[in-house]
Structure formats: structure tokens, C-alpha cells
Design a protein around this motif. Structure first.
Motif, mmCIF file in Angstrom:
data_model
loop_
_atom_site.group_PDB
_atom_site.id
_atom_site.type_symbol
_atom_site.label_atom_id
_atom_site.label_comp_id
_atom_site.label_asym_id
_atom_site.label_seq_id
_atom_site.Cartn_x
_atom_site.Cartn_y
_atom_site.Cartn_z
ATOM 1 N N ASP A 1 0.875 -1.169 0.000
ATOM 2 C CA ASP A 1 0.000 0.000 0.000
ATOM 3 C C ASP A 1 0.915 1.223 0.000
ATOM 4 O O ASP A 1 1.357 1.698 1.049
ATOM 5 C CB ASP A 1 -0.907 -0.020 1.233
ATOM 6 C CG ASP A 1 -1.945 1.100 1.199
ATOM 7 O OD1 ASP A 1 -1.703 2.132 0.509
ATOM 8 O OD2 ASP A 1 -2.986 0.957 1.861
ATOM 9 N N ARG A 2 1.204 1.705 -1.198
ATOM 10 C CA ARG A 2 2.202 2.756 -1.355
ATOM 11 C C ARG A 2 1.854 4.011 -0.541
ATOM 12 O O ARG A 2 2.679 4.540 0.181
ATOM 13 C CB ARG A 2 2.315 3.078 -2.859
ATOM 14 C CG ARG A 2 3.411 4.027 -3.165
ATOM 15 C CD ARG A 2 3.527 4.295 -4.661
ATOM 16 N NE ARG A 2 4.413 5.413 -4.814
ATOM 17 C CZ ARG A 2 5.717 5.358 -4.651
ATOM 18 N NH1 ARG A 2 6.297 4.210 -4.386
ATOM 19 N NH2 ARG A 2 6.459 6.436 -4.749
ATOM 20 N N GLN A 3 0.606 4.457 -0.663
ATOM 21 C CA GLN A 3 0.257 5.710 0.011
ATOM 22 C C GLN A 3 0.289 5.566 1.532
ATOM 23 O O GLN A 3 0.836 6.422 2.228
ATOM 24 C CB GLN A 3 -1.117 6.217 -0.462
ATOM 25 C CG GLN A 3 -1.367 7.673 -0.107
ATOM 26 C CD GLN A 3 -0.226 8.619 -0.558
ATOM 27 O OE1 GLN A 3 0.161 8.620 -1.730
ATOM 28 N NE2 GLN A 3 0.345 9.405 0.366
ATOM 29 N N ALA A 4 -0.254 4.459 2.039
ATOM 30 C CA ALA A 4 -0.228 4.238 3.495
ATOM 31 C C ALA A 4 1.216 4.140 3.965
ATOM 32 O O ALA A 4 1.578 4.669 5.033
ATOM 33 C CB ALA A 4 -1.000 2.971 3.851
ATOM 34 N N GLY A 5 2.062 3.485 3.177
ATOM 35 C CA GLY A 5 3.474 3.348 3.528
ATOM 36 C C GLY A 5 4.167 4.703 3.562
ATOM 37 O O GLY A 5 4.907 5.010 4.500
ATOM 38 N N LEU A 6 3.904 5.531 2.550
ATOM 39 C CA LEU A 6 4.535 6.859 2.501
ATOM 40 C C LEU A 6 4.101 7.710 3.688
ATOM 41 O O LEU A 6 4.926 8.362 4.332
ATOM 42 C CB LEU A 6 4.172 7.568 1.187
ATOM 43 C CG LEU A 6 4.868 7.045 -0.076
ATOM 44 C CD1 LEU A 6 4.236 7.638 -1.339
ATOM 45 C CD2 LEU A 6 6.361 7.334 -0.045
ATOM 46 N N ASP A 7 2.809 7.693 4.001
ATOM 47 C CA ASP A 7 2.295 8.502 5.114
ATOM 48 C C ASP A 7 2.927 8.048 6.434
ATOM 49 O O ASP A 7 3.378 8.876 7.243
ATOM 50 C CB ASP A 7 0.765 8.375 5.219
ATOM 51 C CG ASP A 7 0.067 9.021 4.022
ATOM 52 O OD1 ASP A 7 0.734 9.776 3.275
ATOM 53 O OD2 ASP A 7 -1.126 8.741 3.818
ATOM 54 N N ALA A 8 2.979 6.731 6.643
ATOM 55 C CA ALA A 8 3.531 6.207 7.900
ATOM 56 C C ALA A 8 5.041 6.468 7.965
ATOM 57 O O ALA A 8 5.576 6.751 9.046
ATOM 58 C CB ALA A 8 3.240 4.711 8.011
ATOM 59 N N PHE A 9 5.715 6.400 6.837
ATOM 60 C CA PHE A 9 7.165 6.645 6.819
ATOM 61 C C PHE A 9 7.467 8.092 7.209
ATOM 62 O O PHE A 9 8.342 8.357 8.037
ATOM 63 C CB PHE A 9 7.735 6.320 5.428
ATOM 64 C CG PHE A 9 9.210 6.586 5.312
ATOM 65 C CD1 PHE A 9 10.133 5.664 5.767
ATOM 66 C CD2 PHE A 9 9.679 7.775 4.768
ATOM 67 C CE1 PHE A 9 11.503 5.913 5.687
ATOM 68 C CE2 PHE A 9 11.039 8.040 4.689
ATOM 69 C CZ PHE A 9 11.953 7.102 5.145
ATOM 70 N N VAL A 10 6.725 9.030 6.628
ATOM 71 C CA VAL A 10 6.953 10.457 6.935
ATOM 72 C C VAL A 10 6.745 10.714 8.433
ATOM 73 O O VAL A 10 7.546 11.404 9.070
ATOM 74 C CB VAL A 10 6.035 11.355 6.056
ATOM 75 C CG1 VAL A 10 6.054 12.799 6.533
ATOM 76 C CG2 VAL A 10 6.480 11.284 4.596
#
Ligand SMILES: N[C@@H](CCC(=O)N[C@@H](CS)C(=O)NCC(=O)O)C(=O)O
Length: 226
Positions: free
Chosen positions: A146-155
Motif C-alpha cells: 500500500d504505497r500511500q499508506a506506507g509513505l504517510d507512515a514513513f513520513v
């Protein structure tokens, strides 16, 4: 010469294991010459000497050590110059940090990177990778990614690092050391797979670029997947 067993993709120059990157960076930090021995996921035979099946593994003469943090501790004990983790209290804190980032940073990255790992690995590894990871995750790779969920959680996960790096050049202070490499290994994982989930121009980006530049000055350009 010291040997590092590490993980490779279909292209033997694409080295994408975060834990193996930690060790590459630690060896570079110590200025220890080493020979990389890149293996596919399913090449387990060369690891038999370590009594387990995961990389990184280093062989230093008669001594064989696995696990990135254990390797840092071995390197500090055997080659004390240019400390990575430090004394027992500092080493213990580094182990705690490693546990914290394992969940906070690795899992978001995995959500972003799983499809890229699957493309990068050798065909001979694909069935093994899918079945072992799907068993561990309890769902299909496609359901997990889940690219978007991953990006949000990473930030969110790197926000404390961003604040920390506003005040000093490296996580460990004015010079890089063990905690920088424990975290940077995860960033190299993304980088080698062609991703850059952190904000260009951020303090975290500048920190990563400093570590990358220092490594590349010694070893040449790091190959990235298209
Ligand atoms: N805690 C270990 C983790 C090592 C690990 O999970 N290595 C992965 C590569 S990123 C591996 O060897 N996987 C092989 C497999 O799943 O069979 C460390 O820090 O070195």
C-alpha cells in the motif's frame, strides 16, 4: 580478507538488503577491506557455516558472525578504532533504537517496497519470497502493499529524525557512527530499489546524501534499480 555474505537481486549488483547495507556501511566506516559475496534468497548453502539462513553474515578468518547488530558489536570488539556502538550502555541503547525503528520505519517501507523487491529478485527466488513473506504477513503481497499508506507512515516515523538532524549533521553527533548506519541501512534499501520516500531537501535527505557520498567516495556509485 573479511567476507560479507549479502543479498542480491536478479542483477548481482543490486544489493537491497537493509541489514546487509548496515554492515557495508559499518565496514566502510572502520576502513576494513572486505569481499562481498552476494547471494540469492535461496542460496542457503554458503551460510551453513553460520548455523542459520539469514544474511548478513561475515567471515573473518575462523570467526563467523550473523545479525547486523551482533556484527557491529563484533567489529567494535575486534577493531576498536572508529567505534560504531561504544561501551555496553551505548550498545544497549543502540539495540533499543534498532527495535524501535524495526517496527516504525521498516514496516512502512515494506509496504512501499514489496512490489519492487518482487520485481528485483531473481526468478529462482520468486516462489520462495512470496510464500515465506505471505506466511509472515498473514496475507498476499498484493493485499499488504500500500504505497500511500506506507509513505504517510514513513513520513510520520522519520519526523523525530528530521527534528534531530536540524541540530546536528548525524544521528550520532558531528560524525556518523553506529546508529546512523542502523537507520541508513533502511534508507539504502529504498534507494537501491529506486525509491526515495523522504522529502528532497529535508534534513533527513541531506543526512542520507552525506552518508551515501562518503560511501560512494570509497566504493563507487551504488547501483539502483530502474
Ligand atoms: N536481525 C537480522 C535480520 C536479517 C534478515 O532478516 N535478513 C534477510 C535479508 S534482508 C534474509 O536473509 N532473508 C533470507 C530469507 O528470508 O530466507 C539482522 O539484523 O541481520
Amino acid at each position: 580478507m573479511l567476507e560479507l555474505f549479502e543479498l542480491r537481486g536478479a542483477d548481482s549488483e543490486i544489493l537491497f538488503s537493509p541489514y546487509c547495507w548496515r554492515v557495508r556501511l559499518a565496514l566502510a566506516h572502520k576502513g576494513l577491506p572486505f569481499k562481498g559475496n552476494p547471494l540469492r534468497f535461496t542460496d542457503k548453502e554458503p551460510l551453513a557455516c553460520s548455523g542459520q539462513g539469514l544474511v548478513p553474515v561475515i567471515r573473518d578468518g575462523e570467526k563467523v558472525v550473523n545479525d547486523s547488530v551482533a556484527i557491529f558489536q563484533y567489529l567494535d570488539a575486534t577493531y576498536p578504532e572508529k567505534t560504531l556502538l561504544g561501551d555496553s550502555l551505548a550498545a544497549n541503547r543502540a539495540r533499543l533504537l534498532e527495535k524501535l525503528i524495526f517496527t516504525a520505519v521498516r514496516m512502512p517501507l515494506l509496504k512501499i517496497l514489496v512490489p519492487r523487491v518482487f520485481v528485483a529478485i531473481d526468478n529462482a527466488d520468486k516462489d520462495y519470497f512470496r510464500s515465506s513473506r505471505e506466511k509472515a504477513l498473514g496475507m498476499s503481497l498484493e493485499a499488504f502493499a500500500d504505497r500511500q499508506a506506507g509513505l504517510d507512515a514513513f513520513v510520520s516515523a522519520v519526523a523525530p529524525l528530521e527534528a534531530w538532524l536540524q541540530t546536528q549533521e548525524y544521528l550520532d553527533g558531528e560524525q556518523p557512527a553506529g546508529t546512523d548506519y542502523l537507520v541508513a541501512g533502511l534508507f539504502f534499501w529504498a534507494w537501491c530499489l529506486g525509491e526515495q520516500p523522504w522529502t528532497p531537501g529535508s534534513a533527513v535527505d541531506a543526512w542520507f546524501q552525506r552518508i551515501l557520498k562518503q560511501y560512494e567516495a570509497q566504493f563507487g556509485a551504488v547501483k539502483r534499480a530502474a
